[in-house]
Design a protein around this motif. Structure first.
Motif, mmCIF file in Angstrom:
data_model
loop_
_atom_site.group_PDB
_atom_site.id
_atom_site.type_symbol
_atom_site.label_atom_id
_atom_site.label_comp_id
_atom_site.label_asym_id
_atom_site.label_seq_id
_atom_site.Cartn_x
_atom_site.Cartn_y
_atom_site.Cartn_z
ATOM 1 N N ARG A 150 37.492 19.509 11.348
ATOM 2 C CA ARG A 150 37.595 20.929 11.036
ATOM 3 C C ARG A 150 37.431 21.833 12.249
ATOM 4 N NH1 ARG A 150 34.529 21.627 5.184
ATOM 5 N NH2 ARG A 150 35.853 20.163 4.014
ATOM 6 N N SER A 151 36.499 21.489 13.141
ATOM 7 C CA SER A 151 36.293 22.343 14.308
ATOM 8 C C SER A 151 37.540 22.376 15.173
ATOM 9 C CB SER A 151 35.102 21.843 15.125
ATOM 10 O OG SER A 151 35.291 20.486 15.528
ATOM 11 N N LEU A 152 38.212 21.227 15.311
ATOM 12 C CA LEU A 152 39.451 21.176 16.087
ATOM 13 C C LEU A 152 40.570 21.905 15.356
ATOM 14 C CD1 LEU A 152 41.147 20.173 18.437
ATOM 15 C CD2 LEU A 152 41.416 17.982 17.246
ATOM 16 N N CYS A 153 40.637 21.734 14.050
ATOM 17 C CA CYS A 153 41.661 22.406 13.252
ATOM 18 C C CYS A 153 41.553 23.918 13.395
ATOM 19 C CB CYS A 153 41.514 22.008 11.785
ATOM 20 S SG CYS A 153 42.822 22.644 10.713
ATOM 21 N N HIS A 154 40.333 24.431 13.368
ATOM 22 C CA HIS A 154 40.102 25.877 13.503
ATOM 23 C C HIS A 154 40.600 26.376 14.855
ATOM 24 C CE1 HIS A 154 38.167 29.767 13.125
ATOM 25 N NE2 HIS A 154 37.525 29.563 14.265
ATOM 26 N N VAL A 155 40.299 25.635 15.907
ATOM 27 C CA VAL A 155 40.733 26.032 17.252
ATOM 28 C C VAL A 155 42.255 25.986 17.376
ATOM 29 C CG1 VAL A 155 40.724 25.323 19.684
ATOM 30 C CG2 VAL A 155 38.586 25.408 18.407
ATOM 31 N N MET A 156 42.885 24.988 16.752
ATOM 32 C CA MET A 156 44.335 24.873 16.838
ATOM 33 C C MET A 156 45.032 25.990 16.073
ATOM 34 S SD MET A 156 44.612 22.586 18.973
ATOM 35 C CE MET A 156 46.400 22.752 19.036
ATOM 36 N N VAL A 171 39.724 26.537 25.877
ATOM 37 C CA VAL A 171 38.960 26.069 24.718
ATOM 38 C C VAL A 171 39.734 25.008 23.942
ATOM 39 C CG1 VAL A 171 37.942 26.736 22.511
ATOM 40 C CG2 VAL A 171 37.695 28.234 24.497
ATOM 41 N N ALA A 172 41.019 25.265 23.661
ATOM 42 C CA ALA A 172 41.824 24.310 22.888
ATOM 43 C C ALA A 172 41.978 22.989 23.638
ATOM 44 C CB ALA A 172 43.187 24.906 22.580
ATOM 45 N N SER A 173 42.179 23.052 24.954
ATOM 46 C CA SER A 173 42.377 21.820 25.722
ATOM 47 C C SER A 173 41.114 20.955 25.722
ATOM 48 C CB SER A 173 42.798 22.145 27.158
ATOM 49 O OG SER A 173 41.836 22.944 27.812
#
Length: 225
Positions: free
Chosen positions: A171-177, A124-126
């Protein structure tokens, strides 16, 4: 309109304020981000929809738990189970489509392979890093952290004068990270040692999680470069 966001800056200082005001009167033909390639736009749409469905599934689980506490779950159990199964099926379908899209493109597949070398960065993160940050490998680590919303922002003017805090970004990427950082802080040898030092120094959990997430983004950007 020219603002700090369009210039890639989240910091707020007197010098930056003055510079932005002076630029406001000038025409900037290079303002904004270029449109990503079609495959990246499709990938972003798929990952965004997956994130939306995952969030819906979490909310459903919370509602079921609340209903159980109130003794009201039995009349709705069949409907909730059907909805949960539907969400599981749709999420699995999206994950399959994401996997096939990446596998069909050598560049995307290679980038994912590189990102997955980092302990803590999973499927998911990648894919989120690739979909939400097409600038990856073309910018500095500091810029990557800022775009993710993980860089400390200076506030030398305004109501937050003298404070530094993260904010903005994607924000969506920040949440996943943040989720990836939780895994990395215990299973990535380098980042575990880093997190342990912060814990011993008495840093709050949120500060540690943010610092680890920021390092993950910086490492990912460096490896892709």
């Amino acid at each position: 309109m020219i603002d700090a966001h369009s210039c890639g800056s989240r910091a707020k200082t007197d010098r930056i304020d003055a510079e932005l005001i002076s630029r406001f009167m000038a025409f900037r033909p290079d303002a904004g981000r270029t449109l990503p390639a079609q495959k990246l736009r499709i990938l972003r749409a798929l990952t965004s929809k997956r994130a939306q469905l995952v969030e819906t599934r979490k909310r459903l689980a919370a509602q079921v738990k609340a209903q159980q506490k109130q003794g009201m779950h039995a009349p709705l159990e069949e409907l909730d189970e059907a909805l949960h199964s539907l969400l599981d099926s749709q999420i699995a379908e999206l994950e399959s489509r994401i996997e096939h899209l990446i596998a069909a493109d050598d560049t995307l597949a290679r980038t994912v392979q590189i990102l997955r070398l980092i302990p803590g960065i999973g499927p998911v993160a990648s894919t989120m890093l690739i979909a939400e940050m097409p600038e990856l490998e073309q910018i500095s680590g500091e810029k990557a952290a800022a775009l993710t919303g993980l860089a400390p922002i200076a506030h030398d003017s305004g109501t937050l004068r003298g404070k530094r805090a993260i904010g903005g970004g994607r924000r969506s990427l920040c949440h996943v990270m943040f989720q990836a950082a939780l895994v990395a802080s215990y299973h990535n040898p380098v980042l575990k040692a880093f997190a342990d030092r912060l814990r011993k120094a008495g840093k709050p959990h949120k500060v540690i999680e943010t610092a680890v997430a920021r390092k993950l983004v910086t490492i990912a950007n460096a490896l892709c470069r």
